[in-house]
Motif scaffolding. Structure first.
Motif, mmCIF file in Angstrom:
data_model
loop_
_atom_site.group_PDB
_atom_site.id
_atom_site.type_symbol
_atom_site.label_atom_id
_atom_site.label_comp_id
_atom_site.label_asym_id
_atom_site.label_seq_id
_atom_site.Cartn_x
_atom_site.Cartn_y
_atom_site.Cartn_z
ATOM 1 N N MET A 145 0.833 -1.204 0.000
ATOM 2 C CA MET A 145 0.000 0.000 0.000
ATOM 3 C C MET A 145 0.864 1.249 0.000
ATOM 4 N N ILE A 146 0.456 2.211 -0.813
ATOM 5 C CA ILE A 146 1.163 3.492 -0.884
ATOM 6 C C ILE A 146 0.152 4.573 -0.515
ATOM 7 N N PHE A 147 0.578 5.522 0.319
ATOM 8 C CA PHE A 147 -0.381 6.432 0.945
ATOM 9 C C PHE A 147 -0.285 7.858 0.435
ATOM 10 N N GLN A 148 -1.380 8.569 0.647
ATOM 11 C CA GLN A 148 -1.481 9.961 0.226
ATOM 12 C C GLN A 148 -0.437 10.851 0.881
ATOM 13 N N GLU A 149 -0.355 10.800 2.216
ATOM 14 C CA GLU A 149 0.659 11.636 2.874
ATOM 15 C C GLU A 149 1.844 10.782 3.297
ATOM 16 N N PHE A 150 2.180 9.846 2.461
ATOM 17 C CA PHE A 150 3.359 8.970 2.585
ATOM 18 C C PHE A 150 3.262 7.983 3.745
ATOM 19 N N ALA A 151 2.779 8.474 4.914
ATOM 20 C CA ALA A 151 2.622 7.606 6.086
ATOM 21 C C ALA A 151 3.887 6.834 6.406
ATOM 22 N N LEU A 152 5.029 7.502 6.288
ATOM 23 C CA LEU A 152 6.262 6.879 6.766
ATOM 24 C C LEU A 152 6.310 7.046 8.276
ATOM 25 N N VAL A 153 7.015 6.151 8.949
ATOM 26 C CA VAL A 153 7.235 6.346 10.375
ATOM 27 C C VAL A 153 8.384 7.349 10.477
ATOM 28 N N GLU A 154 8.018 8.582 10.813
ATOM 29 C CA GLU A 154 8.937 9.697 10.627
ATOM 30 C C GLU A 154 10.244 9.578 11.384
ATOM 31 N N ARG A 155 10.192 8.984 12.569
ATOM 32 C CA ARG A 155 11.393 8.959 13.391
ATOM 33 C C ARG A 155 12.249 7.729 13.153
ATOM 34 N N ALA B 23 6.447 -0.593 -0.082
ATOM 35 C CA ALA B 23 5.407 -1.453 -0.652
ATOM 36 C C ALA B 23 6.023 -2.538 -1.520
ATOM 37 N N LEU B 24 7.064 -2.177 -2.292
ATOM 38 C CA LEU B 24 7.675 -3.159 -3.196
ATOM 39 C C LEU B 24 8.377 -4.265 -2.417
ATOM 40 N N LEU B 25 8.928 -3.928 -1.252
ATOM 41 C CA LEU B 25 9.671 -4.928 -0.498
ATOM 42 C C LEU B 25 8.763 -6.058 -0.011
ATOM 43 N N GLN B 26 7.465 -5.795 0.017
ATOM 44 C CA GLN B 26 6.543 -6.861 0.387
ATOM 45 C C GLN B 26 6.480 -7.927 -0.706
ATOM 46 N N GLN B 27 7.100 -7.662 -1.862
ATOM 47 C CA GLN B 27 6.959 -8.526 -3.030
ATOM 48 C C GLN B 27 5.493 -8.869 -3.244
#
Lengths: 276, 272, 268
Positions: free
Chosen positions: A82-92, A158-162
C-alpha cells in the motif's frame, strides 16, 4: 483474474453508505486508475481491499483466495503493498527501517525487534532503494526527506513486500505537479518491470489519463464508468463528477492541464469521514 | 438585554443584565462566605500568641542557623549518594512499571476496553492521589526503614505521573503511520514496535527526565519518615534542634536540586 | 543497474550517539552507576520477610477498610485538610496574581520583574514538607502552619504559570488597547484579563486539587490535616484504619478531578 471484488458495501456507523455494491475485476499486471469526486468512496474502496476498513458486505478475492472474512489477515495483507497519500512513513525511523518494515508480514517478531532481517531481505531493500534513487539516503531519518523522496520510500516499502498488487491511495495529493508526474511515472514503471497489478486512486483526472489506460469512475459508492482512459468524454465526466464545463479541460494538451482540472474538482482530498 | 432605558429615557449600556450581575455577586458572596467559614473552622484551636510571636521565632531560628556547621558535611556524602540512588532507581523502577500500564490504558493500544483499561486507569489514579511521602510512610511500616522503602515509594508515585502523561502521548500519535505498518501485514506487537514506539519516544524520554528531576526533590524528604537519604539527617538534626546542621542540609539539598534541574534541562534539549 | 547479489547483505541501524567514544562513556558510565547504586542499597532480608506479611495485612486492610474505630480522628483530619485546602488556595490566588502579573516581562519594568521572579524561584526551591517544618517551628503545630505552607506553595505554581501565560498573549490585542490611550490598569482589564482568565480559573482548580493532596502530607510533620491521622494509624499498625484514610483521599482526589474537569470543560 488477480483481484476480484463482488458486491463490496461499506456502511459507516452514521448509516451513510460509502460503498454500494462495487464489482470490479483486475487481471494480473494491469494498472487501474480510480477517479471520482470527494466522498465517492475511493479511499474506502482501497482500504476495504486490505481490510484497513472492514467492509459491511461483499467479497474480495486475491488470486482466488478470499480476503474478506478470514482471520489470518496478515498473510493476505503482506501480498498487497500500500502506498499512501501523505506517505505515512514512520517519521522517526530511518529510511532503511521504513523500507524493511515492508517485510514485517514475513519475519518473526524477534527479527523485527532487533532489526536483524534475513540477508536476502536486506539485499533486496538496498536494491529497491537503488531503483527508486535513494541509495544515498539509507541512514537518514524519514522526516529529513523532501515530499517526493518520502513517497519514493513509501513505494520502496510497498515493493519490499513482493506483493501481487499495489493499492495506491492518492500518491500525488501532497506533491507539486512536477514531482507528481515523476512519482506516477515511477509507479507505472515498477509495475511494468514486475508485472504488478495496481489500483491507483487519483483526484487528478488529467494525470490519471496521462499515465493509466484503464479508468474506473466512482460516484456515491457505485461504479459509474469502467473503460479506457480515452473514453472519458465530457458526458462521462459529467456522470462521474456532475455538471461542469468539461470541454476546456477535456481538450487540453499535457502541459496546461493542471489548472483546469484543479478547478474542476471540488476538493483536493477525501474528507476524513470517507477515510474512516 | 444589556441595553436598557435609564430614567431620562436615554439608552444605557451595561455589560450584563441585572439578573446576570446579581448571580455573579451572589457567586462571589458564596465564595467569600466559604472562605470565612473554612478559616474559622481551621483556626478554632489556633493559639494566636504563637502566631504573633512568629517573627521573633523566625529571627531566633535564623540566628541559630548561621553560620552553617560546615564540618557536618562529611556525614552528608553517604546521605547524598543514597538520595541520588533513591531518586534514580525509583525513577527507573517507576518507568519499568508505568510503561505497560500506559499501553494498557491508552485507547489505541489497550487490549480490552471493558476490563483492562479501567484497571490501568485505577492504578494511575491511585498512584497519583498519594504523595511520595505517604507512600514512604506506608512502605516504611511494611518493608522497614531504609533506602529500599524510599526507592519503592518513589517508584509507586512515579507510576501515576509517567503512566498518565505517557498514555496521553500514545493516544495522540499519528494514525496514518499505524495504518501503514498494519497494511504491511505486521502483527500487533510489530505495529507497537514500528509505529507506536518511535512516535512516543521523545515524549517518553522527556517525561522520564522530568519525573527524575521531581524525584530528586522528593527523595530529599522521604527520609523524614525513615525511608533513607538526606531526609534522615534532616530529621535527626531537627529532633536535636541542631539548626546549624539543618541550614547546611538545606544548602546541600538546594545545590542538588539546582544541579539536577540543569542536567534535566540539558538532557531534554538534547532529545528534542 | 547492478544485480541483486552486488548489494550488501547486512544493515545496522546507526547508533543514537554517533561518536563511539562518547557512546561507551555514557552507556558504560550509566551502567556502572546503576550497579554501584543497586549494590549500595542495604537490604535487611529478615525484616523484608516480615514485611511481606505486613504488606499482606495492609492489602487486606484495603479490602476491608475500617472507617469506624478511628472515625472521630478521621473527621477532624479531613475537616482540617479540607478547610486548609480552600483557604490556602484562595489566599494563594490572591497573592499569586499580582506576583504573576509582575513576573510577566511584557507588562512590567525590569526591577519589578526581577523581584517577582525571585519570589517565585524562592518558593519553588524546597519541597513543601521542608517549608512546613519551618512554619511549624515558627507558628507552632496545627493547620495554620499547613495553611501557610500551601499558600506559599501555590505561589510557585500559580504565579509562574500565570506569568508564562501572560507572556504568551496575543500582542495585537495589547497594542490595540494601548493605541486607544488606555492606562496600565485599563490595559490589564481589557487586553490581558480576557485572554488569561479561562486558563487562570483552570490552573486554580488544578491547584485546589494539588493542595488537597499536599494537605495530606504536611500533617506528617505536624502541620495539621489528614496526614496526622494517617501517621498515627500507621504508627499503631492499624492498617485497616490507614487503608480507610487512603481510600478517602483517593476518592476525594478523583471527585475533585472529575468536578474540575467538568468546570473547565464548561469554561472553554
Amino acid at each position: 483474474m488477480l483481484l476480484t471484488i463482488e458486491g463490496l458495501t461499506k456502511r459507516y456507523g452514521t448509516g451513510d453508505a460509502a460503498l454500494n455494491g462495487v464489482d470490479l475485476a483486475i487481471p494480473a499486471g494491469e494498472v487501474v486508475g480510480l477517479i471520482g469526486p470527494s466522498g465517492a468512496g475511493k479511499s474506502t474502496l482501497i482500504r476495504c481491499i486490505n481490510r484497513l476498513v472492514e467492509p459491511t458486505a461483499g467479497r474480495v478475492f486475491l488470486a482466488g483466495d478470499e480476503v474478506t472474512g478470514r482471520r489470518d489477515l496478515r498473510f493476505m495483507r503482506r501480498r498487497m503493498g500500500m502506498i499512501f497519500q501523505e506517505f505515512a512513513l514512520v517519521e522517526r525511523l530511518t529510511v532503511m527501517e521504513n523500507v524493511l518494515s515492508g517485510r514485517l508480514g514475513y519475519v518473526p517478531y524477534w527479527r523485527s525487534l532487533l532489526r536483524r532481517y534475513p540477508a536476502a531481505d536486506v539485499q533486496r531493500a538496498f536494491a529497491t532503494l537503488d531503483r527508486v534513487g535513494l541509495l544515498d539516503h539509507v541512514d537518514k531519518r524519514a522526516d529529513a526527506l523532501s515530499g517526493g523522496q518520502r513517497q519514493r520510500v513509501g513505494i520502496a516499502r510497498a515493493l519490499l513486500q513482493q506483493p501481487d498488487i499495489l493499492l495506491v491511495d492518492e500518491p500525488t495529493a501532497s506533491l507539486d505537479p512536477k514531482t507528481s508526474r515523476q512519482i506516477m511515472r515511477l509507479i507505472c514503471e515498477v509495475c511494468a518491470e514486475r508485472s504488478l497489478a495496481a489500483v491507483v486512486n487519483m483526484h487528478d483526472v488529467a494525470l490519471a489519463q496521462m499515465f493509466l489506460s484503464r479508468i474506473v469512475g466512482l460516484r456515491q459508492g457505485r461504479v459509474v464508468y469502467d473503460g479506457p482512459s480515452n473514453g472519458l468524454t465530457p458526458e462521462v465526466l459529467t456522470v462521474i463528477y456532475g455538471e461542469e464545463d468539461w470541454t476546456r479541460s477535456a481538450q487540453r494538451d499535457d502541459d496546461v492541464a493542471d489548472e483546469d482540472v484543479h478547478g474542476a474538482r471540488p476538493h483536493g482530498r477525501e474528507p476524513l469521514a470517507a477515510v474512516g | 438585554m444589556p441595553v436598557t432605558r435609564a430614567h431620562d429615557g436615554l439608552p444605557e449600556w451595561r455589560r450584563s443584565t441585572p439578573r446576570q450581575a446579581l448571580l455573579r455577586w451572589f457567586g462571589w458572596l458564596l465564595l467569600v462566605a466559604l472562605f470565612v467559614f473554612c478559616w474559622r473552622v481551621m483556626t478554632q484551636d489556633t493559639i494566636w500568641a504563637y502566631f504573633w510571636d512568629a517573627p521573633n521565632q523566625a529571627a531566633d531560628i535564623a540566628a541559630r542557623m548561621m553560620p552553617p556547621r560546615w564540618s557536618y558535611i562529611d556525614a552528608l556524602w553517604r546521605a547524598m549518594w543514597d538520595t541520588l540512588a533513591i531518586a534514580t532507581l525509583g525513577t527507573v523502577l517507576g518507568i519499568v512499571l508505568a510503561t505497560p500500564v500506559a499501553f494498557l490504558a491508552a485507547r489505541n493500544t489497550r487490549p480490552s476496553a471493558a476490563l483492562v483499561r479501567p484497571v490501568a486507569l485505577v492504578v494511575i489514579v491511585a498512584s497519583r492521589s498519594i504523595n511520595s511521602l505517604i507512600w514512604a510512610l506506608l512502605l516504611v511500616t511494611v518493608l522497614g526503614p531504609g533506602v529500599l522503602a524510599g526507592i519503592v515509594a518513589i517508584a509507586l508515585r512515579s507510576i501515576g505521573f509517567i503512566g498518565k502523561l505517557l498514555y496521553e502521548a500514545i493516544e495522540e500519535i499519528d494514525k496514518k503511520q499505524v495504518e501503514a505498518i498494519q497494511a504491511t501485514g505486521a502483527t500487533s506487537l510489530q505495529v507497537v514496535d514500528y509505529a507506536v514506539v518511535p512516535q512516543v519516544m521523545p515524549a517518553f524520554a522527556g517525561i522520564s527526565v522530568f519525573r527524575w528531576d521531581i524525584n530528586i526533590r522528593e527523595s530529599s524528604v522521604v527520609g523524614l519518615v525513615g525511608a533513607g537519604g538526606i531526609g534522615l539527617n534532616l530529621e535527626a538534626s531537627l529532633n536535636t534542634l541542631a539548626w546549624s546542621q539543618v541550614s547546611l542540609i538545606l544548602l546541600v539539598i538546594l545545590a542538588t536540586v539546582l544541579v539536577s534541574e540543569w542536567v534535566s534541562a540539558k538532557v531534554r534539549a538534547a532529545i528534542i | 543497474m547492478s544485480t541483486l547479489a552486488s548489494y550488501p547483505t547486512r544493515w545496522r541501524r546507526p547508533p543514537f550517539i554517533a561518536s563511539a567514544y562518547w557512546r561507551w562513556a555514557i552507556y558504560g558510565g550509566a551502567l556502572v552507576y546503576l550497579v554501584l547504586a543497586v549494590g549500595s542499597v542495604e537490604v535487611n532480608w529478615a525484616r523484608l520477610a516480615e514485611g511481606l506479611q505486613r504488606g499482606g495485612r495492609l492489602f487486606a486492610g484495603f479490602l476491608t477498610p475500617d472507617f469506624v474505630s478511628r472515625w472521630s480522628d478521621i473527621v477532624i483530619g479531613m475537616q482540617e485538610s479540607l478547610t486548609m485546602t480552600v483557604t490556602s488556595t484562595v489566599a494563594g490566588i490572591l497573592v499569586s496574581v499580582p506576583i504573576g502579573v509582575g513576573a510577566a516581562r511584557n507588562l512590567t519594568p525590569l526591577p519589578v520583574y526581577l523581584a517577582c521572579r525571585a519570589v517565585i524561584a524562592l518558593s519553588r526551591t524546597f519541597q513543601e514538607v521542608i517549608i512546613a517544618i519551618l512554619f511549624v517551628a515558627m507558628v507552632g503545630f496545627g493547620p495554620l502552619a499547613g495553611f501557610l505552607t500551601l499558600t506559599f506553595g501555590t505561589i510557585d505554581f500559580l504565579a509562574k504559570l500565570l506569568a508564562e501565560d501572560i507572556e504568551d498573549i496575543d500582542k495585537g490585542q495589547v497594542e490595540a488597547i494601548r493605541s486607544t490611550g488606555g492606562s496600565w490598569l485599563q490595559l490589564l482589564d481589557y487586553a490581558v484579563t480576557p485572554q488569561v482568565m479561562p486558563r487562570l480559573i483552570g490552573l486554580s482548580l488544578y491547584r485546589l486539587d494539588i493542595n488537597f493532596r499536599e494537605s495530606a502530607v504536611v500533617g506528617i510533620v505536624g502541620a495539621g490535616g489528614i496526614g496526622a491521622t494517617l501517621n498515627t494509624a500507621l504508627d499503631r499498625y492499624e492498617y485497616d484504619s490507614a487503608a480507610a484514610v487512603l481510600l478517602l483521599i483517593i476518592l476525594i482526589v478523583m471527585a475533585a478531578e472529575y468536578g474540575s474537569g467538568l468546570i473547565r470543560a464548561r469554561l472553554q
